[in-house]
Design an enzyme around this catalytic site. Structure first.
Site, PDB file in Angstrom:
ATOM      1  N   THR A   1      -1.979   1.133   0.322  1.00  0.00           N
ATOM      2  CA  THR A   1      -0.599   1.111  -0.178  1.00  0.00           C
ATOM      3  C   THR A   1      -0.555   0.679  -1.632  1.00  0.00           C
ATOM      4  O   THR A   1      -1.407  -0.094  -2.090  1.00  0.00           O
ATOM      5  CB  THR A   1       0.247   0.130   0.652  1.00  0.00           C
ATOM      6  OG1 THR A   1       1.546  -0.012   0.046  1.00  0.00           O
ATOM      7  CG2 THR A   1      -0.381  -1.254   0.732  1.00  0.00           C
TER       8      THR A   1
ATOM      9  N   TYR B   1       2.045  -8.059   3.540  1.00  0.00           N
ATOM     10  CA  TYR B   1       1.681  -6.681   3.851  1.00  0.00           C
ATOM     11  C   TYR B   1       0.700  -6.151   2.802  1.00  0.00           C
ATOM     12  O   TYR B   1      -0.399  -5.681   3.122  1.00  0.00           O
ATOM     13  CB  TYR B   1       2.930  -5.798   3.920  1.00  0.00           C
ATOM     14  CG  TYR B   1       2.619  -4.323   3.954  1.00  0.00           C
ATOM     15  CD1 TYR B   1       1.892  -3.773   5.013  1.00  0.00           C
ATOM     16  CD2 TYR B   1       3.029  -3.479   2.923  1.00  0.00           C
ATOM     17  CE1 TYR B   1       1.587  -2.417   5.041  1.00  0.00           C
ATOM     18  CE2 TYR B   1       2.737  -2.126   2.951  1.00  0.00           C
ATOM     19  CZ  TYR B   1       2.002  -1.597   4.007  1.00  0.00           C
ATOM     20  OH  TYR B   1       1.699  -0.262   4.018  1.00  0.00           O
TER      21      TYR B   1
END
Length: 328
Positions: A118, A142
């Site tokens: 990501t 995250y």
């Protein structure tokens, strides 16, 4: 020729599209998913093996059964807000689960690993076009968990020769143009499906958080990649490894992004329906502009993100939205 690819998270939004792309490319995708956020109905293109990445014995069984030529790793908890309030879940599931998976792959001599990472690993780098060499300073659990997995892959390559391709990207949108699979989260948090729900009267008006940003129309800008373009890149990454090329990181993005207002205007144009929205204050922590380039992926992988324009992404999402859902 044995052509199984183990796809973790293959019952999820991106994973299910990856399975379709793999099948089309001549592979047999084996979905490994615990169905916490995935849907068994989405597994249409190869075998399904229910299991959790934290269960090493179950992983070993599946590797032994299929002897996959590669792993394509999508499975993860991915809610940024939740990762801030429950970081332990993210470190335990994302990092612990991935470590299990990497160790199982190495022990099974499955040495090609494609990892869906990501752009959250870069943190909040506002108003720059990110590339693969941008510094990584994640600002939530995250992003930090995904960066840790990248580190694990680096170390396991050095020690064991596990070759890997890592993809970093921001937002994914659209759906399979044939509407066999699509985006269906419970609860939904992504802008385009939320907007289509509002158009359909399935939820209240959309709120635009902040209209005074330093952008052409005052709303913040985000990068979107069509899910089919995204998974095509993952298949190209797999072929890159099978061709014997070295480990590589690729960013996937448009390099320019789209503003919230642009997304709303394009949705109105595509659906021919009014988008009910209201304007609200800025949200804490929202950046003005988060975008990534993909020069390397285009040049080295031959990636062509032909569907990653707003019109196509929204039209494909709308087609799916009108007919598609999965049942537990």
């Amino acid at each position: 020729m044995d052509n199984h690819v183990l796809v973790t998270g293959g019952a999820g939004y991106i994973g299910a599209h990856a399975c379709k792309a793999l099948r089309r490319a001549g592979y047999v995708p084996v979905t490994f998913d615990n169905l916490v956020t995935g849907w068994q109905d989405a597994v249409k293109f190869g075998p399904f093996e229910r299991g959790d990445l934290l269960d090493r014995a179950r992983l070993d069984e599946v590797f032994a059964k299929y002897t996959p030529v590669a792993v394509m790793h999508f499975a993860a908890l991915s809610q940024v807000g939740e990762s801030m309030s429950q970081p332990g879940r993210y470190w335990h599931n994302n990092v612990g689960g991935s470590l299990n998976l990497v160790e199982a792959a190495v022990d099974a001599a499955c040495m090609n690993f494609v990892f869906s990472s990501t752009c959250a690993t870069y943190g909040d780098q506002d108003n720059v076009v990110l590339d693969e060499n941008s510094a990584q300073y994640p600002i939530n659990a995250y992003g930090a968990s995904k960066r840790a997995i990248e580190d694990i892959l680096r170390d396991f390559e050095a020690a064991h020769g596990l070759r890997n391709v890592i993809f970093r990207y921001f937002n994914v949108a659209g759906a399979d143009p044939e509407a066999e699979v699509g985006e269906f989260h419970q609860p939904e948090t992504h802008l385009i499906p939320l907007m289509l729900d509002a158009i359909d009267g399935k939820r209240d008006a959309l709120t635009i958080f902040g209209t005074d940003y330093d952008t052409p129309d005052g709303t913040c800008i985000r990068d979107y990649v069509h899910v089919c373009d995204l998974v095509d890149a993952h298949v190209l990454g797999l072929k890159w490894l099978q061709d014997g090329k070295g480990s590589r990181v690729f960013n996937l993005g448009t390099g320019s992004g789209f503003s919230v207002r642009e997304v709303i205007d394009q949705s109105r144009a595509v659906t021919n329906r009014t988008v009910p929205f209201k304007e609200g204050a800025r949200r804490a922590g929202d950046a003005t502009k988060l975008v990534s380039g993909s020069t390397r992926a285009v040049a080295e992988l031959g990636w062509q993100p032909d569907r990653s324009n707003l019109n196509t992404m929204i039209a494909d999402a709308w087609r799916w939205h009108q007919t598609g859902h999965f049942d537990k």
